[in-house]
Design a protein around this motif. Structure first.
Motif, short mmCIF file in Angstrom:
data_model
loop_
_atom_site.label_atom_id
_atom_site.label_comp_id
_atom_site.label_asym_id
_atom_site.label_seq_id
_atom_site.Cartn_x
_atom_site.Cartn_y
_atom_site.Cartn_z
N GLY A 1 -118.56 -26.78 -23.69
CA GLY A 1 -117.99 -25.45 -23.50
C GLY A 1 -116.49 -25.50 -23.71
O GLY A 1 -115.90 -26.57 -23.88
N ASP A 2 -115.86 -24.32 -23.65
CA ASP A 2 -114.43 -24.22 -23.94
C ASP A 2 -113.58 -23.93 -22.72
O ASP A 2 -112.37 -23.75 -22.83
CB ASP A 2 -114.18 -23.12 -25.00
N LEU B 1 -113.15 -32.36 -27.67
CA LEU B 1 -113.37 -32.36 -29.12
C LEU B 1 -112.64 -31.18 -29.76
O LEU B 1 -112.47 -30.13 -29.13
CB LEU B 1 -114.87 -32.23 -29.41
N PRO B 2 -112.22 -31.32 -31.03
CA PRO B 2 -111.60 -30.19 -31.72
C PRO B 2 -112.52 -28.96 -31.74
O PRO B 2 -112.07 -27.84 -31.57
CB PRO B 2 -111.36 -30.71 -33.14
N SER B 3 -113.82 -29.20 -31.95
CA SER B 3 -114.77 -28.09 -31.97
C SER B 3 -116.18 -28.61 -31.74
O SER B 3 -116.41 -29.83 -31.71
CB SER B 3 -114.72 -27.34 -33.30
N VAL B 4 -117.12 -27.70 -31.61
CA VAL B 4 -118.52 -28.07 -31.40
C VAL B 4 -119.09 -28.80 -32.62
O VAL B 4 -120.09 -29.52 -32.51
CB VAL B 4 -119.37 -26.82 -31.04
N ALA C 1 -119.46 -17.70 -26.38
CA ALA C 1 -118.13 -17.24 -26.80
C ALA C 1 -117.07 -18.32 -26.57
O ALA C 1 -116.90 -18.82 -25.46
CB ALA C 1 -117.75 -15.97 -26.06
N GLY C 2 -116.37 -18.69 -27.64
CA GLY C 2 -115.31 -19.68 -27.57
C GLY C 2 -115.79 -21.09 -27.90
O GLY C 2 -114.97 -21.97 -28.15
N THR C 3 -117.11 -21.30 -27.88
CA THR C 3 -117.67 -22.63 -28.13
C THR C 3 -118.50 -22.65 -29.40
O THR C 3 -118.25 -23.45 -30.31
CB THR C 3 -118.54 -23.08 -26.93
N THR C 4 -119.48 -21.77 -29.48
CA THR C 4 -120.30 -21.64 -30.69
C THR C 4 -120.03 -20.32 -31.41
O THR C 4 -120.36 -20.18 -32.58
CB THR C 4 -121.80 -21.74 -30.36
N LEU D 1 -111.86 -27.29 -28.14
CA LEU D 1 -110.55 -26.64 -28.16
C LEU D 1 -110.51 -25.38 -29.02
O LEU D 1 -109.47 -25.02 -29.57
CB LEU D 1 -109.50 -27.66 -28.65
N THR D 2 -111.66 -24.70 -29.14
CA THR D 2 -111.74 -23.48 -29.97
C THR D 2 -111.72 -22.21 -29.13
O THR D 2 -111.90 -21.12 -29.65
CB THR D 2 -113.03 -23.50 -30.80
N GLY D 3 -111.52 -22.37 -27.80
CA GLY D 3 -111.62 -21.20 -26.94
C GLY D 3 -110.47 -21.07 -25.95
O GLY D 3 -109.31 -21.22 -26.31
N ALA D 4 -110.82 -20.84 -24.70
CA ALA D 4 -109.85 -20.38 -23.70
C ALA D 4 -108.89 -21.45 -23.18
O ALA D 4 -107.72 -21.17 -22.97
CB ALA D 4 -110.61 -19.77 -22.52
#
Length: 237
Positions: A180-181, A219-222, A18-21, A201-204
């Motif tokens: 992870g986030d 990273l902006p995202s995974v 959750a928040g990463t993938t 940076l897609t999560g908490a």
């Protein structure tokens, strides 16, 4: 020279869910609200707001550990945890989660490059399985781990080290990449001795929080992780 280069390869990749993938659209907070209400925490009260803020601050940590800190009493913590898992499971079953953009493609690329990929979570196994089922991800990766599978949850390194021990994919922890986030993901990666610890940076948590907790990359995202790993390996040569 060849063996030296080989040892720089990050052939075990441990990814948070959750928040990463996985995008869960704030379901943790909604599920917590339901669990707290069951234990008599009045929605809209100062107590509720304080507890919710703690849940936000500890995103990524094992949920039972969070509830022990919030409710103090083991019986209440267990009841809160069960209520949380039920509420989260119902929201998941209601189609409220989805893969984060680029996550499946990133995992596919990592695997095509010969890397072993493991998914970890701070949730209990029942919730993790509900997410995997909802996304059709049971066969996506080589191994999935929750805190109970490993000993302790984040910020301890147990899940990363369990992935290292159970997969036998690499000959040293320096050949692990962790992503992870949350700050807890970063701490668990650093404490395990992983060679690359990437915050997304897609999560908490935001970039300063991730860096303060030891992220080697943000990273902006995974979706950017496979390129970051390739660049790390090229530099290591």
């Amino acid at each position: 020279m060849v063996s030296h280069m080989t040892n720089q390869h990050l052939d075990l990749v441990v990814l948070d869910m959750a928040g990463t993938t996985v995008a869960d659209g704030g379901l943790v907070e909604q599920a917590f609200g339901k669990a707290a209400e069951r234990l008599g925490v009045e929605p809209g009260s100062a107590d509720h707001a304080e507890k919710l803020q703690y849940v936000r601050d500890t995103m990524g940590e094992s949920k039972i550990t969070v509830f022990r800190a919030l409710f103090g009493d083991e019986e209440k913590a267990q009841l809160a945890n069960v209520s949380f898992e039920q509420a989260y499971g119902e929201l998941v079953d209601g189609g409220r989660i989805a893969p984060l953009p680029g996550a499946e493609e990133a995992i596919g690329r990592l695997k095509s490059e010969g890397r072993t990929v493991v998914l970890t979570t701070g949730f209990a196994r029942t919730t993790q399985d509900a997410i995997l089922t909802a996304l059709g991800w049971h066969d996506l990766v080589d191994l999935t781990l929750c805190p109970a599978d490993a000993g302790r949850g984040r910020p301890y390194p147990d899940m990363v080290l369990a992935a290292f021990l159970r997969t036998g994919a690499v000959d040293g922890v320096h050949r692990i990449a962790v992503a992870g986030d949350t700050a807890y993901d970063m701490l668990s990666g650093v404490r395990s001795g992983a060679g690359l610890v990437a915050g997304v940076l897609t999560g908490a948590h935001d970039e300063p929080t991730l860096k303060d907790a030891g992220a080697t990359h943000v990273l902006p995202s995974v979706a950017q992780l496979p390129d970051a790993i390739a660049a790390f390996e090229a530099m290591a040569r």
